[in-house]
Design a protein around this motif. Structure first.
Motif, PDB file in Angstrom:
ATOM      1  N   ALA A 113       0.813  -1.215   0.000  1.00  0.00           N
ATOM      2  CA  ALA A 113       0.000   0.000   0.000  1.00  0.00           C
ATOM      3  C   ALA A 113       0.843   1.260   0.000  1.00  0.00           C
ATOM      4  N   CYS A 114       2.140   1.165   0.324  1.00  0.00           N
ATOM      5  CA  CYS A 114       3.022   2.328   0.344  1.00  0.00           C
ATOM      6  C   CYS A 114       3.715   2.564  -0.994  1.00  0.00           C
ATOM      7  N   VAL A 115       3.369   1.815  -2.028  1.00  0.00           N
ATOM      8  CA  VAL A 115       4.049   1.951  -3.313  1.00  0.00           C
ATOM      9  C   VAL A 115       3.509   3.157  -4.077  1.00  0.00           C
ATOM     10  N   CYS A 116       2.202   3.218  -4.248  1.00  0.00           N
ATOM     11  CA  CYS A 116       1.603   4.314  -4.999  1.00  0.00           C
ATOM     12  C   CYS A 116       0.133   4.399  -4.632  1.00  0.00           C
ATOM     13  N   ALA A 117      -0.518   5.468  -5.081  1.00  0.00           N
ATOM     14  CA  ALA A 117      -1.921   5.695  -4.717  1.00  0.00           C
ATOM     15  C   ALA A 117      -2.853   4.607  -5.253  1.00  0.00           C
ATOM     16  N   LEU A 119      -2.253   1.426  -5.841  1.00  0.00           N
ATOM     17  CA  LEU A 119      -2.075   0.213  -5.045  1.00  0.00           C
ATOM     18  C   LEU A 119      -2.550   0.416  -3.616  1.00  0.00           C
ATOM     19  N   ARG A 120      -2.434   1.641  -3.099  1.00  0.00           N
ATOM     20  CA  ARG A 120      -2.938   1.883  -1.752  1.00  0.00           C
ATOM     21  C   ARG A 120      -4.441   1.647  -1.690  1.00  0.00           C
ATOM     22  N   ASP A 121      -5.162   2.077  -2.717  1.00  0.00           N
ATOM     23  CA  ASP A 121      -6.608   1.864  -2.727  1.00  0.00           C
ATOM     24  C   ASP A 121      -6.942   0.379  -2.856  1.00  0.00           C
ATOM     25  N   ARG A 122      -6.210  -0.320  -3.716  1.00  0.00           N
ATOM     26  CA  ARG A 122      -6.491  -1.751  -3.911  1.00  0.00           C
ATOM     27  C   ARG A 122      -6.135  -2.561  -2.669  1.00  0.00           C
ATOM     28  N   CYS A 123      -5.006  -2.245  -2.045  1.00  0.00           N
ATOM     29  CA  CYS A 123      -4.546  -3.025  -0.895  1.00  0.00           C
ATOM     30  C   CYS A 123      -5.336  -2.715   0.368  1.00  0.00           C
ATOM     31  N   SER A 124      -6.152  -1.688   0.360  1.00  0.00           N
ATOM     32  CA  SER A 124      -6.993  -1.370   1.514  1.00  0.00           C
ATOM     33  C   SER A 124      -8.411  -1.886   1.343  1.00  0.00           C
ATOM     34  N   ALA A 125      -8.675  -2.650   0.290  1.00  0.00           N
ATOM     35  CA  ALA A 125     -10.023  -3.142   0.032  1.00  0.00           C
ATOM     36  C   ALA A 125     -10.483  -4.065   1.160  1.00  0.00           C
ATOM     37  N   ASP A 126     -11.733  -3.913   1.568  1.00  0.00           N
ATOM     38  CA  ASP A 126     -12.278  -4.735   2.654  1.00  0.00           C
ATOM     39  C   ASP A 126     -12.292  -6.214   2.298  1.00  0.00           C
ATOM     40  N   ALA A 127     -12.485  -6.538   1.017  1.00  0.00           N
ATOM     41  CA  ALA A 127     -12.548  -7.943   0.625  1.00  0.00           C
ATOM     42  C   ALA A 127     -11.238  -8.667   0.925  1.00  0.00           C
ATOM     43  N   LEU A 128     -10.096  -8.005   0.710  1.00  0.00           N
ATOM     44  CA  LEU A 128      -8.800  -8.628   0.996  1.00  0.00           C
ATOM     45  C   LEU A 128      -8.617  -8.838   2.494  1.00  0.00           C
ATOM     46  N   TRP A 129      -8.968  -7.832   3.296  1.00  0.00           N
ATOM     47  CA  TRP A 129      -8.737  -7.920   4.736  1.00  0.00           C
ATOM     48  C   TRP A 129      -9.774  -8.773   5.436  1.00  0.00           C
ATOM     49  N   GLU A 130     -10.973  -8.886   4.874  1.00  0.00           N
ATOM     50  CA  GLU A 130     -11.971  -9.797   5.436  1.00  0.00           C
ATOM     51  C   GLU A 130     -11.451 -11.227   5.424  1.00  0.00           C
ATOM     52  N   GLY A 189       8.347   6.955   4.482  1.00  0.00           N
ATOM     53  CA  GLY A 189       9.024   6.780   3.213  1.00  0.00           C
ATOM     54  C   GLY A 189       8.066   6.820   2.050  1.00  0.00           C
ATOM     55  N   CYS A 190       6.890   6.239   2.245  1.00  0.00           N
ATOM     56  CA  CYS A 190       5.879   6.235   1.190  1.00  0.00           C
ATOM     57  C   CYS A 190       5.454   7.657   0.845  1.00  0.00           C
ATOM     58  N   ARG A 191       5.189   8.479   1.868  1.00  0.00           N
ATOM     59  CA  ARG A 191       4.754   9.841   1.607  1.00  0.00           C
ATOM     60  C   ARG A 191       5.845  10.650   0.920  1.00  0.00           C
ATOM     61  N   PRO A 200       9.925   5.719  -7.570  1.00  0.00           N
ATOM     62  CA  PRO A 200      10.246   4.546  -8.358  1.00  0.00           C
ATOM     63  C   PRO A 200       9.002   3.907  -8.944  1.00  0.00           C
ATOM     64  N   ALA A 201       9.229   3.137  -9.983  1.00  0.00           N
ATOM     65  CA  ALA A 201       8.126   2.410 -10.598  1.00  0.00           C
ATOM     66  C   ALA A 201       7.587   1.385  -9.627  1.00  0.00           C
ATOM     67  N   PRO A 202       6.285   0.994  -9.742  1.00  0.00           N
ATOM     68  CA  PRO A 202       5.702   0.050  -8.788  1.00  0.00           C
ATOM     69  C   PRO A 202       6.457  -1.256  -8.716  1.00  0.00           C
ATOM     70  N   SER A 203       6.897  -1.801  -9.865  1.00  0.00           N
ATOM     71  CA  SER A 203       7.563  -3.096  -9.849  1.00  0.00           C
ATOM     72  C   SER A 203       8.881  -3.042  -9.104  1.00  0.00           C
ATOM     73  N   SER A 204       9.686  -1.951  -9.310  1.00  0.00           N
ATOM     74  CA  SER A 204      10.961  -1.855  -8.620  1.00  0.00           C
ATOM     75  C   SER A 204      10.767  -1.612  -7.143  1.00  0.00           C
ATOM     76  N   ALA A 205       9.703  -0.872  -6.767  1.00  0.00           N
ATOM     77  CA  ALA A 205       9.464  -0.608  -5.347  1.00  0.00           C
ATOM     78  C   ALA A 205       9.076  -1.880  -4.627  1.00  0.00           C
ATOM     79  N   VAL A 206       8.311  -2.745  -5.288  1.00  0.00           N
ATOM     80  CA  VAL A 206       7.925  -4.002  -4.662  1.00  0.00           C
ATOM     81  C   VAL A 206       9.141  -4.880  -4.442  1.00  0.00           C
ATOM     82  N   ALA A 207      10.055  -4.880  -5.403  1.00  0.00           N
ATOM     83  CA  ALA A 207      11.231  -5.727  -5.272  1.00  0.00           C
ATOM     84  C   ALA A 207      12.167  -5.221  -4.197  1.00  0.00           C
TER      85      ALA A 207
END
Length: 419
Positions: A113-117, A119-130, A189-191, A200-207
């Motif tokens: 969720a700290c990679v980009c906006a 991904l932050r919205d997707r990673c905060s979805a209730d369905a994932l955390w449920e 760091g995310c902010r 950085p690009a999302p893929s490099s930040a994840v790695a």
């Protein structure tokens, strides 16, 4: 930047050494100094990491040759080459991206969720955390716990914690920092990366992002992720039931009582606070293991009589739970037993007619034969609270329907009875 950072932390380090740890007035000053040192350490680590990434990126850009035009015969190999070079994560189809996020752990989701906006919205979805909430907390969280969490959101966190129904525990700065220091530094760091010109690009930040080992960073308070984090950090105590109250107390063997639980990440155990027993104040029990905790199987409060709806179908050999309390000032607890035979029945399964009798024999086989606690009877047609000040009061009955419920109770069967 490094000299300035060292100079700014010098007063905090001096305060940490000079302030005595024994005086109560100096405790806050020491905690603030420790907080300043930890934040300075995280900022220094972040500045070092960003500088290293920028140097590596500049070296790659300077050494990378200009791409040549792709020959027509090599066009078919371009997608494979692009995948080998690192396919951008956000370019994946939505279903594929959702499937990838479903495989991540809660800590990895918080880091993602700290990679980009987006991904932050997707990673905060209730369905994932449920899903994560159900896997780890599903068997200890009931409808009452969800109602208390919703009430805390509506009434405010401070007002809910000040109520008399939920115990409170003051958390020092160090306790809170121990639970959320690493996610907080990741959030900083995310902010910074989102506000800077060299995100950085999302893929490099994840790695490059190391997987955090603590609770997720604080999401919006009205999300399932916020509930998960509050449970993990011990910031929310929830109602549940504990087998064998005050473990080791022979008076509570094969019983299950209501309590408010608070989780401790360091020990992976709970602290249970039980309601008062009559005029006696409520007790606390530390170190409660996961296998001693369950969600309340019924919504009946501990002070109310449960309406029995299984009396007509009870037969010898059926397993049940029954409410019991010492006197009418005590809360009910649930006690385990087995339906027995009438005295006139020889126990032959072909000749037994106990299921047709109006009285049901309830046996508590962990007590010795002849004990006044060994057996009691209730009426199928006219069952209500039964008992006196000597034997206690028996309340509603609930039949155990599944093998898992029965095996859970049998796991706490006394060793001396088994032998």
């Amino acid at each position: 930047m490094l000299p300035l950072l060292l100079i700014s932390t010098l007063p905090a380090f001096t305060l940490l050494l000079v302030a005595p740890a024994t005086k109560a007035c100096c405790k806050l000053a020491r905690e603030l100094a420790l907080l300043a040192l930890l934040l300075a350490t995280e900022l220094l680590r972040h500045a070092t990491a960003v500088g290293t990434k920028e140097r590596e990126r500049g070296a790659r850009m300077s050494s990378k040759p200009r791409p040549a035009l792709v020959a027509p015969e090599a066009e078919a190999e371009t997608p494979a080459a692009a995948a080998a070079a690192g396919f951008p994560l956000l370019d994946l189809p939505e279903l594929a991206l959702d499937r990838v996020l479903e495989e991540l752990s809660p800590a990895s989701l918080a880091a993602m969720a700290c990679v980009c906006a987006p991904l932050r919205d997707r990673c905060s979805a209730d369905a994932l955390w449920e899903r994560h909430l159900r896997l780890k907390w599903g068997h200890v969280l009931g409808a009452a716990a969800r109602k208390e969490w919703e009430a805390e959101l509506l009434g405010g966190r401070g007002a809910a914690r000040g109520s008399a129904t939920r115990p409170t525990r003051r958390r020092s700065w160090v306790d809170s920092l121990a639970c959320a220091c690493r996610p907080f530094s990741s959030w900083i760091g995310c902010r910074w990366l989102l506000k800077g010109d060299h995100a950085p690009a999302p893929s490099s930040a994840v790695a490059a992002e190391p997987t955090p080992t603590t609770a997720p960073a604080a999401p919006p308070t009205d999300t399932v992720a916020a509930w998960y984090r509050a449970l993990e950090c011990g910031e929310f105590s929830f109602p549940a039931q504990v087998y064998n109250r005050e473990d080791g107390h022979v008076g509570f063997v094969l019983s299950c009582y209501d309590a408010h639980l608070r989780y401790h990440r360091r020990t992976d155990t709970f602290t249970a606070r039980y309601p008062p027993l009559g005029r006696k104040p409520g007790k606390e029990e530390d170190g409660v293991q996961w296998n001693r905790v369950r969600a309340p199987p019924v919504s009946t409060p501990a002070q109310d009589l449960h309406a029995s709806d299984c009396l007509e179908e009870l037969r010898p050999g059926d397993h049940f739970e029954i409410q019991w309390r010492k006197n009418k000032d005590f809360p009910y607890g649930w006690w385990y037993g087995v339906v027995g035979h009438q005295e006139s029945c020889n126990g032959n399964e072909h000749m037994c007619r106990c299921h047709q009798d109006d009285m049901v024999v309830l046996e508590f086989q962990h007590y010795a034969p002849g004990s006044r606690w060994r057996q009691t009877t209730v009426s199928r047609k006219d069952h209500r609270e039964k008992g006196d000040e000597t034997d206690g009061f028996y309340g509603g009955i609930r039949k155990l329907q599944t093998k898992d419920e029965i095996s859970t109770w049998r796991r706490f069967w006394p060793v001396d009875v088994l032998n």
